[in-house]
Scaffold this motif. Structure first.
Motif, mmCIF file in Angstrom:
data_model
loop_
_atom_site.group_PDB
_atom_site.id
_atom_site.type_symbol
_atom_site.label_atom_id
_atom_site.label_comp_id
_atom_site.label_asym_id
_atom_site.label_seq_id
_atom_site.Cartn_x
_atom_site.Cartn_y
_atom_site.Cartn_z
ATOM 1 N N ILE A 17 0.801 -1.175 0.035
ATOM 2 C CA ILE A 17 -0.103 0.001 -0.205
ATOM 3 C C ILE A 17 1.035 1.325 0.139
ATOM 4 O O ILE A 17 0.616 2.323 -0.622
ATOM 5 N N TYR A 18 2.119 1.304 0.795
ATOM 6 C CA TYR A 18 2.927 2.431 0.981
ATOM 7 C C TYR A 18 3.401 2.442 -0.589
ATOM 8 O O TYR A 18 3.601 3.965 -1.031
ATOM 9 N N ILE A 19 4.062 1.525 -1.104
ATOM 10 C CA ILE A 19 4.561 1.519 -2.338
ATOM 11 C C ILE A 19 3.554 2.134 -3.381
ATOM 12 O O ILE A 19 4.141 3.065 -4.233
ATOM 13 N N SER A 20 2.644 1.700 -3.417
ATOM 14 C CA SER A 20 1.547 1.953 -4.415
ATOM 15 C C SER A 20 1.204 3.430 -4.313
ATOM 16 O O SER A 20 1.184 4.387 -5.336
ATOM 17 N N LEU A 21 1.295 4.080 -2.905
ATOM 18 C CA LEU A 21 0.997 5.457 -2.734
ATOM 19 C C LEU A 21 2.164 6.313 -3.334
ATOM 20 O O LEU A 21 1.678 7.418 -3.874
ATOM 21 N N VAL A 22 3.497 5.966 -2.792
ATOM 22 C CA VAL A 22 4.605 6.662 -3.109
ATOM 23 C C VAL A 22 4.695 6.864 -4.732
ATOM 24 O O VAL A 22 5.071 7.797 -5.292
ATOM 25 N N LYS A 23 4.459 5.506 -5.417
ATOM 26 C CA LYS A 23 4.443 5.461 -6.863
ATOM 27 C C LYS A 23 3.547 6.579 -7.385
ATOM 28 O O LYS A 23 3.954 7.251 -8.626
ATOM 29 N N LYS A 24 2.404 6.452 -6.779
ATOM 30 C CA LYS A 24 1.514 7.487 -7.609
ATOM 31 C C LYS A 24 1.741 8.835 -7.206
ATOM 32 O O LYS A 24 1.823 9.679 -8.280
ATOM 33 N N ILE A 25 2.358 9.257 -6.176
ATOM 34 C CA ILE A 25 2.730 10.694 -5.879
ATOM 35 C C ILE A 25 3.847 11.109 -6.842
ATOM 36 O O ILE A 25 3.917 11.912 -7.584
ATOM 37 N N ILE A 26 4.838 10.101 -6.944
ATOM 38 C CA ILE A 26 6.039 10.490 -7.676
ATOM 39 C C ILE A 26 5.480 10.438 -9.301
ATOM 40 O O ILE A 26 6.136 11.530 -10.068
ATOM 41 N N GLU A 27 4.642 9.454 -9.916
ATOM 42 C CA GLU A 27 4.198 9.747 -11.062
ATOM 43 C C GLU A 27 3.475 11.027 -11.406
ATOM 44 O O GLU A 27 3.626 11.370 -12.404
ATOM 45 N N ARG A 28 2.595 11.291 -10.410
ATOM 46 C CA ARG A 28 1.606 12.407 -10.783
ATOM 47 C C ARG A 28 2.527 13.685 -10.748
ATOM 48 O O ARG A 28 2.240 14.498 -11.656
ATOM 49 N N LYS A 29 3.177 13.829 -9.784
ATOM 50 C CA LYS A 29 4.288 15.016 -9.690
ATOM 51 C C LYS A 29 5.370 14.994 -10.610
ATOM 52 O O LYS A 29 6.171 15.931 -10.813
ATOM 53 N N ASN A 30 5.548 13.808 -11.585
ATOM 54 C CA ASN A 30 6.710 13.726 -12.362
ATOM 55 C C ASN A 30 8.045 13.931 -11.662
ATOM 56 O O ASN A 30 8.981 14.640 -11.985
ATOM 57 N N LEU A 31 8.161 13.373 -10.602
ATOM 58 C CA LEU A 31 9.524 13.638 -9.896
ATOM 59 C C LEU A 31 10.889 12.921 -10.281
ATOM 60 O O LEU A 31 11.829 13.419 -10.067
#
Length: 139
Positions: A17-31
């Motif tokens: 769940i943590y991995i999914s959340l962080v991946k989503k943030i990184i992808e959405r923010k294009n980090l």
């Protein structure tokens, strides 16, 4: 916040769940432009050890987010192995311990390693991630 110099990052954690959340943030923010995910320290240290002989510097992440409590090889064991090889890489690698532990002993122990840039408490938030990637891009 969109960053111009994209990086490779790595998450080492067994919490899906943590991995999914962080991946989503990184992808959405294009980090970053590449995100590696490992579910235990053993998988990840094996990956890093195979990279010692590579000339493909894009395969080496500049940023690592490491959990402490994992099966097979925990974060402490990973740090001990990683500190033996970190300086052999052709680029700088920043290591952030990300844990749900608020135990001062864990925090102080992690920060005592020169290889650890900071200790972040879960859940990590968007601002913290953006600051890490922004700081890493500035250096």
């Amino acid at each position: 916040m969109e960053l111009s110099h994209k990086k490779t990052a790595c998450i080492i954690d067994d919490d899906l769940i943590y991995i999914s959340l962080v991946k989503k943030i990184i992808e959405r923010k294009n980090l970053c432009n590449k995100l590696l995910v490992f579910n235990d320290g053993k998988q990840s240290i094996n990956y890093f050890e195979t990279l010692l002989d590579t000339i493909d510097s894009d395969a080496i992440p500049e940023i690592i987010f490491l959990d402490l409590n994992m099966p097979i090889m925990d974060g402490w064991e990973f740090i001990e192995r990683f500190k033996k090889i970190k300086n052999k890489f052709s680029k700088s690698i920043e290591l952030y311990v990300v844990s749900s532990s608020i135990n001062p002993t864990d925090i102080n122990r992690a920060k005592a390693f020169n290889e650890v840039n900071d200790y972040l408490k879960k859940p990590i938030n968007i601002d913290a991630l953006e600051k890490i990637f922004k700081y890493n891009n500035a250096s």
